[in-house]
Design a protein around this motif. Structure first.
Motif, PDB file in Angstrom:
ATOM      1  N   LEU A  94      16.742  64.968  36.925  1.00  0.00           N
ATOM      2  CA  LEU A  94      17.783  65.439  36.021  1.00  0.00           C
ATOM      3  C   LEU A  94      19.016  65.915  36.783  1.00  0.00           C
ATOM      4  O   LEU A  94      20.072  66.146  36.185  1.00  0.00           O
ATOM      5  N   ALA A  95      18.877  66.084  38.097  1.00  0.00           N
ATOM      6  CA  ALA A  95      19.977  66.551  38.940  1.00  0.00           C
ATOM      7  C   ALA A  95      19.837  65.894  40.302  1.00  0.00           C
ATOM      8  O   ALA A  95      18.781  65.336  40.637  1.00  0.00           O
ATOM      9  N   ARG A 145      24.415  68.437  41.379  1.00  0.00           N
ATOM     10  CA  ARG A 145      25.081  68.013  40.150  1.00  0.00           C
ATOM     11  C   ARG A 145      24.054  67.636  39.074  1.00  0.00           C
ATOM     12  O   ARG A 145      22.989  67.077  39.377  1.00  0.00           O
ATOM     13  N   PHE A 146      24.416  67.943  37.834  1.00  0.00           N
ATOM     14  CA  PHE A 146      23.607  67.533  36.687  1.00  0.00           C
ATOM     15  C   PHE A 146      23.871  66.071  36.379  1.00  0.00           C
ATOM     16  O   PHE A 146      25.013  65.621  36.386  1.00  0.00           O
ATOM     17  N   LYS A 147      22.829  65.343  36.085  1.00  0.00           N
ATOM     18  CA  LYS A 147      22.942  63.917  35.790  1.00  0.00           C
ATOM     19  C   LYS A 147      23.246  63.756  34.294  1.00  0.00           C
ATOM     20  O   LYS A 147      22.363  63.642  33.461  1.00  0.00           O
ATOM     21  N   ASN A 148      24.529  63.785  33.988  1.00  0.00           N
ATOM     22  CA  ASN A 148      24.960  63.735  32.585  1.00  0.00           C
ATOM     23  C   ASN A 148      24.702  62.339  32.003  1.00  0.00           C
ATOM     24  O   ASN A 148      24.843  61.330  32.701  1.00  0.00           O
ATOM     25  N   PRO A 149      24.307  62.224  30.731  1.00  0.00           N
ATOM     26  CA  PRO A 149      24.153  60.898  30.116  1.00  0.00           C
ATOM     27  C   PRO A 149      25.439  60.089  30.229  1.00  0.00           C
ATOM     28  O   PRO A 149      26.549  60.640  30.112  1.00  0.00           O
ATOM     29  N   LEU A 150      25.301  58.785  30.448  1.00  0.00           N
ATOM     30  CA  LEU A 150      26.468  57.917  30.609  1.00  0.00           C
ATOM     31  C   LEU A 150      26.938  57.319  29.291  1.00  0.00           C
ATOM     32  O   LEU A 150      28.091  56.908  29.162  1.00  0.00           O
ATOM     33  N   GLU A 151      26.031  57.243  28.320  1.00  0.00           N
ATOM     34  CA  GLU A 151      26.362  56.587  27.053  1.00  0.00           C
ATOM     35  C   GLU A 151      26.209  57.561  25.883  1.00  0.00           C
ATOM     36  O   GLU A 151      25.655  58.657  26.034  1.00  0.00           O
ATOM     37  N   GLY A 152      26.662  57.113  24.732  1.00  0.00           N
ATOM     38  CA  GLY A 152      26.528  57.927  23.533  1.00  0.00           C
ATOM     39  C   GLY A 152      27.515  59.081  23.501  1.00  0.00           C
ATOM     40  O   GLY A 152      28.526  59.078  24.211  1.00  0.00           O
ATOM     41  N   VAL A 189      24.357  79.775  31.880  1.00  0.00           N
ATOM     42  CA  VAL A 189      24.458  80.054  30.455  1.00  0.00           C
ATOM     43  C   VAL A 189      23.325  79.357  29.692  1.00  0.00           C
ATOM     44  O   VAL A 189      22.697  79.944  28.804  1.00  0.00           O
ATOM     45  N   VAL A 190      23.070  78.113  30.032  1.00  0.00           N
ATOM     46  CA  VAL A 190      22.044  77.343  29.329  1.00  0.00           C
ATOM     47  C   VAL A 190      20.666  77.940  29.558  1.00  0.00           C
ATOM     48  O   VAL A 190      19.889  78.153  28.612  1.00  0.00           O
ATOM     49  N   VAL A 191      20.339  78.226  30.808  1.00  0.00           N
ATOM     50  CA  VAL A 191      19.021  78.796  31.127  1.00  0.00           C
ATOM     51  C   VAL A 191      18.858  80.149  30.430  1.00  0.00           C
ATOM     52  O   VAL A 191      17.810  80.451  29.850  1.00  0.00           O
ATOM     53  N   MET A 218      20.969  71.609  28.078  1.00  0.00           N
ATOM     54  CA  MET A 218      19.887  72.226  27.302  1.00  0.00           C
ATOM     55  C   MET A 218      18.922  71.169  26.782  1.00  0.00           C
ATOM     56  O   MET A 218      17.692  71.349  26.834  1.00  0.00           O
ATOM     57  N   ARG A 219      19.464  70.091  26.273  1.00  0.00           N
ATOM     58  CA  ARG A 219      18.586  69.030  25.761  1.00  0.00           C
ATOM     59  C   ARG A 219      17.780  68.388  26.884  1.00  0.00           C
ATOM     60  O   ARG A 219      16.604  68.045  26.710  1.00  0.00           O
ATOM     61  N   ALA A 220      18.398  68.246  28.054  1.00  0.00           N
ATOM     62  CA  ALA A 220      17.670  67.685  29.192  1.00  0.00           C
ATOM     63  C   ALA A 220      16.499  68.583  29.597  1.00  0.00           C
ATOM     64  O   ALA A 220      15.449  68.085  30.057  1.00  0.00           O
TER      65      ALA A 220
END
Length: 465
Positions: A94-95, A145-152, A189-191, A218-220
């Motif tokens: 995820l990161a 780094r957080f692996k942010n979704p690429l799509e959607g 903040v998320v944690v 958070m969803r990840a």
């Protein structure tokens, strides 16, 4: 479900009214729903965070009665928790570590700006299936780094702004830990919100751009995003965003200027929220009425005159004993010895109807505790005409042994006016000057009743002898 809200300030500067509104609304929402209100101090920016700023936050909240059910909880005391989550994210893909130097990042940003592109990280070190990553440079500590979704896209129904949707390709891979291992704001903040079971996040709309990143993280992590309510900015009286740089006063400034916490709370409540036409209400009424649906979508503008009007109202309505205790420190700061003169509570009771602040009451109280004025011959000639001295002399005799009531002194004054066939101003102005060396006082009969006939007679003797 138990409603759980939070106020999460960064202790990097003073706290002004706009900041406090971000504490008031989540506090009120939690209280309205018999929920829980958490205070979290977001102090991961160690270069700018100070203990003094924390103290000001705690003092301001306590002054307004916004005491939390939990906290203060300090993020820097939760570093181990954040680091464990980051290790799990690295393990689960995820990161990832990124070794791009600051110089390379700046060069990339400059090139993107030159090409009229949105500045963003280009994913150089992002691991993908079949991608060959560069060799990590020797002796260089990476960021994570957080692996942010690429799509959607990421979307949420904001309780104030309505539906907000951001495409994921607009977001780059956020740094969640610095090279020294310190976690970053958006990750912490998320944690925290997950660990503390926060159900509603009510905060300023300067955080709107952070929200899609926080939702994706958070969803990840398997969490469910809370309800978000982003409050429009509070503008100062000239239409600029409220800030210290633009002349905003700190909470301590309002305390020192003699404002009542009840007035500040009432005023803050109306900076972006309404219940019909109600302008003045108690804290209990505010809590009973508060719902997110009543929050406004337009920026609220600070109105110092309205705040002063509210403060005047609350001073007028306040219990005199309670008010005198609040005024006492202001009087002591001005060197007033309240034990050497009339009853202080009665003095405050006389002054409160015209006062806008506690400070004004304290300044007005000086009149009653100063030594008898020592008039020069020239001053007596200038302010106490010879023609009025017979009336003053008769008044002096009339008040001897007078009972300490406004009515008794009013009757004595009226009798002298009738006896000498003169109007009130002709007697009142010289009388005020004789007693206090000023022509500006509250109602002279009420003032004399507080001073007592002995003190009044003594002062009249000084100008009539």
């Amino acid at each position: 479900m138990t409603i759980r809200t939070r106020f999460a300030p960064s202790p990097t500067g003073f706290i002004h009214l706009g900041n406090l509104r971000s504490a008031l609304y989540p506090w009120a929402f939690a209280r309205h729903h018999q929920g829980e209100f958490i205070l979290r101090i977001e102090d991961t920016d160690q270069e700018r965070s100070t203990l003094e700023a924390v103290e000001v936050i705690l003092e301001g909240m306590h002054w307004l009665g916004l005491d939390p059910d939990e906290g203060p909880i300090y993020q820097m005391q939760r570093l181990n928790r954040y680091q464990l989550v980051i290790q799990d994210m690295l393990k689960n893909g995820l990161a990832y570590p990124c070794y791009m130097s600051e110089a390379d990042l700046n060069a990339l940003r400059d090139a993107q700006i030159a090409n009229k592109e949105k500045p963003r990280y280009n994913g150089l070190w992002r691991p993908e299936h079949g991608k060959i990553l560069p060799e990590p440079p020797v002796g260089v500590s990476p960021v994570i780094r957080f692996k942010n979704p690429l799509e959607g896209s990421v979307a949420w129904q904001d309780a104030v702004k309505g539906l907000i949707e951001i495409r994921n390709d607009e977001l780059d891979d956020l740094v969640i830990a610095r090279t020294d291992g310190t976690p970053t704001y958006n990750f912490c903040v998320v944690v925290d919100d997950m660990d503390m079971n926060i159900t509603h996040v009510i905060r300023g709309d300067d955080h709107v751009n952070n929200t899609p990143r926080q939702i994706n993280i958070m969803r990840a992590l398997g969490g469910t995003p809370p309800v978000y309510a982003h409050l429009p900015t509070v503008l100062n009286d000239t239409g600029e965003k409220m800030s210290k740089r633009n002349g905003a006063m700190s909470v301590r400034d309002y305390q020192k200027a003699g404002y009542l916490p009840e007035a500040i709370l009432n005023y803050l409540a109306r900076l972006g929220w309404a219940h019909g036409d109600a302008e003045v209400f108690t804290k209990e009424q505010f809590v009973a009425w508060f719902e997110l649906e009543h929050l406004g979508r337009s920026p609220a503008q600070h109105n110092p005159e309205k705040l002063l009007w509210l403060n005047h109202h609350y001073i007028q309505q306040a219990d005199t004993k309670y008010l005198s205790e609040l005024v006492r420190p202001f009087a002591e700061e001005r060197g007033i010895d309240i034990h050497r003169g009339p009853n202080f509570e009665q003095v405050v009771g006389l002054l409160k109807d015209r006062a806008n602040t506690l400070l004004e009451i304290a300044d007005g109280a000086k009149l009653f505790y100063m030594p008898a004025p020592q008039h020069s011959a020239e001053q007596i000639v200038a302010h106490i005409p010879e023609a009025i001295k017979p009336a003053l002399n008769d008044l002096r005799r009339a008040i001897e042994g007078c009972e300490s009531s406004k009515e008794a002194y009013a009757a004595a004054i009226k009798a002298v006016l009738v006896q000498h066939q003169i109007k009130m101003p002709a007697l009142a102005m010289p009388l005020r000057y004789a007693l206090f060396a000023t022509t500006q006082t509250p109602a002279i009969d009420a003032v004399m009743a507080l001073m007592g006939w002995e003190a009044c007679t003594e002062r009249l003797n000084l100008v009539l002898s």
